[in-house]
Design a protein around this motif. Structure first.
Motif, PDB file in Angstrom:
ATOM      1  N   ILE A 142     -18.696 -13.597   5.595  1.00  0.00           N
ATOM      2  CA  ILE A 142     -19.496 -13.244   4.761  1.00  0.00           C
ATOM      3  C   ILE A 142     -19.104 -11.963   3.891  1.00  0.00           C
ATOM      4  N   HIS A 143     -17.805 -12.091   3.867  1.00  0.00           N
ATOM      5  CA  HIS A 143     -16.867 -11.173   2.711  1.00  0.00           C
ATOM      6  C   HIS A 143     -17.480 -11.158   1.327  1.00  0.00           C
ATOM      7  N   GLY A 144     -17.776 -10.060   0.722  1.00  0.00           N
ATOM      8  CA  GLY A 144     -18.277 -10.056  -0.840  1.00  0.00           C
ATOM      9  C   GLY A 144     -19.781 -10.505  -0.775  1.00  0.00           C
ATOM     10  N   ARG A 145     -20.427 -10.452   0.304  1.00  0.00           N
ATOM     11  CA  ARG A 145     -22.025 -10.733   0.300  1.00  0.00           C
ATOM     12  C   ARG A 145     -22.581  -9.587  -0.579  1.00  0.00           C
ATOM     13  N   GLU A 146     -23.587  -9.863  -1.390  1.00  0.00           N
ATOM     14  CA  GLU A 146     -24.346  -8.596  -1.921  1.00  0.00           C
ATOM     15  C   GLU A 146     -25.780  -8.714  -1.734  1.00  0.00           C
ATOM     16  N   VAL A 147     -26.608  -7.763  -1.513  1.00  0.00           N
ATOM     17  CA  VAL A 147     -27.907  -7.676  -1.337  1.00  0.00           C
ATOM     18  C   VAL A 147     -28.154  -6.539  -2.043  1.00  0.00           C
ATOM     19  N   LEU A 148     -29.418  -6.871  -2.917  1.00  0.00           N
ATOM     20  CA  LEU A 148     -30.161  -5.873  -3.737  1.00  0.00           C
ATOM     21  C   LEU A 148     -31.844  -6.071  -3.592  1.00  0.00           C
ATOM     22  N   TRP A 149     -32.133  -5.042  -3.312  1.00  0.00           N
ATOM     23  CA  TRP A 149     -33.800  -4.867  -2.621  1.00  0.00           C
ATOM     24  C   TRP A 149     -34.403  -3.744  -3.618  1.00  0.00           C
ATOM     25  N   ASP A 150     -35.633  -3.883  -4.173  1.00  0.00           N
ATOM     26  CA  ASP A 150     -36.551  -2.956  -4.695  1.00  0.00           C
ATOM     27  C   ASP A 150     -37.797  -3.158  -4.012  1.00  0.00           C
ATOM     28  N   SER A 151     -38.347  -2.145  -3.114  1.00  0.00           N
ATOM     29  CA  SER A 151     -39.639  -2.279  -2.552  1.00  0.00           C
ATOM     30  C   SER A 151     -40.732  -2.706  -3.449  1.00  0.00           C
TER      31      SER A 151
END
Length: 307
Positions: A142-151
């Motif tokens: 999963i190297h380089g995986r990105e996660v972006l979250w705004d509630s």
């Protein structure tokens, strides 16, 4: 164990994480250069007899009172840390390491860089707005995986770039609690972070005050990853199905006054075996109030690779 286990600080939900069953339990701490770690407790003969005989009682009422007083102190300190977090910590960055057991299998250590921001509303009845950005460094799958979250955006969904060698560029909006997002993870992204850990510690600590068999100890100046910490340990010597853990360990940074390491263990499979690691979460290089801006949580940020 149940996935809604209360004392955890959870790992962010991600895509396609393979399970691993042959990993050294201390890998997460070794990779973080942890020193002088407190080992799993060895119960006294009296405490061991409680584990072997659930119907027995702690013979010294005075001793039980001492343990409960220590637990009250832990809960009080957790509440003070939570108040500090809510009032004084607007954002932070860190290197986050986690290892979790899901469906009976201990997964690999996951290492990532994280940015977290909380925006508190003027009206106390309104929800806190939370922004989270995470980029995974390991394992290689999963190297380089990105996660972006705004509630408060995208109907609660998170933006995920898959990472890894196979179709790593793929980006999609994912429901945090969906089966796909929860694969290989114990908790969804809205449970991520120090503030949620403290809320859990307070809630569960208060509930623990009514547990009959609970052993509590603390130690000052335990060193974790070069940081001096106060160490708290809660042990249930008597196995009962409704109890969420056998041993829980919390390490509170003396300077930051915030927890930087949490560990939880299930009961050993045999009396001569060690407790079974359920989950371990470590915050390294924790920097508070660094001034994160909207750009840090914008998918078009040139440092990110969302498509």
């Amino acid at each position: 164990m149940k996935r809604d286990y209360l004392l955890a600080v959870p790992l962010v939900a991600v895509l396609f994480i393979p399970a691993s069953t042959r990993l050294i339990a201390d890998e997460i701490l070794a990779s973080a250069n942890t020193a002088d770690r407190v080992s799993s407790p060895r119960l006294s003969d009296e405490e061991a007899s409680l584990r072997l005989s659930p119907d027995s009682l702690i013979p010294e009422t005075k001793k039980l009172t001492a343990h409960q007083q220590e637990l009250k102190r832990l809960v009080k300190q957790a509440q003070a840390s939570l108040d500090r977090c809510r009032q004084q910590v607007q954002d932070y960055t860190c290197t986050f390491l986690a290892q979790e057991r899901v469906d009976g299998r201990l997964g690999p250590t996951k290492r990532c860089q994280a940015k977290v921001r909380h925006t508190y509303p003027e009206d106390e009845n309104d929800d806190v707005s939370t922004n989270i950005y995470i980029k995974f460094q390991s394992p290689k799958s999963i190297h380089g995986r990105e996660v972006l979250w705004d509630s408060h955006a995208n109907d609660g969904r998170m933006l995920v770039r898959k990472g890894g060698k196979v179709l790593g560029f793929m980006t999609a909006m994912i429901e945090p609690a969906s089966m796909l997002a929860m694969q290989g993870n114990r908790y969804p992204i809205h449970e991520f972070g120090i503030r949620r850990l403290l809320e859990r510690l307070v809630d569960v600590g208060n509930a623990e005050l009514s547990v009959e068999h609970v052993l509590v100890q603390s130690r000052p100046n335990v060193e974790i990853n070069g940081r001096k910490c106060q160490y708290f340990e809660v042990v249930h010597p008597v196995r009962q199905e409704h109890l969420p853990f056998h041993i829980a360990k919390v390490y509170v940074d003396n300077e930051l006054r915030l927890p930087i390491l949490f560990e939880a263990f299930d009961w050993p499979e045999g009396e001569s075996e060690d407790p079974v690691l359920m989950e371990r979460y470590l915050y390294c290089d924790l920097k508070l109030n660094v001034g994160l801006t909207d750009a840090d949580f914008d998918k078009s940020n040139p440092e990110y690779q969302f498509h």
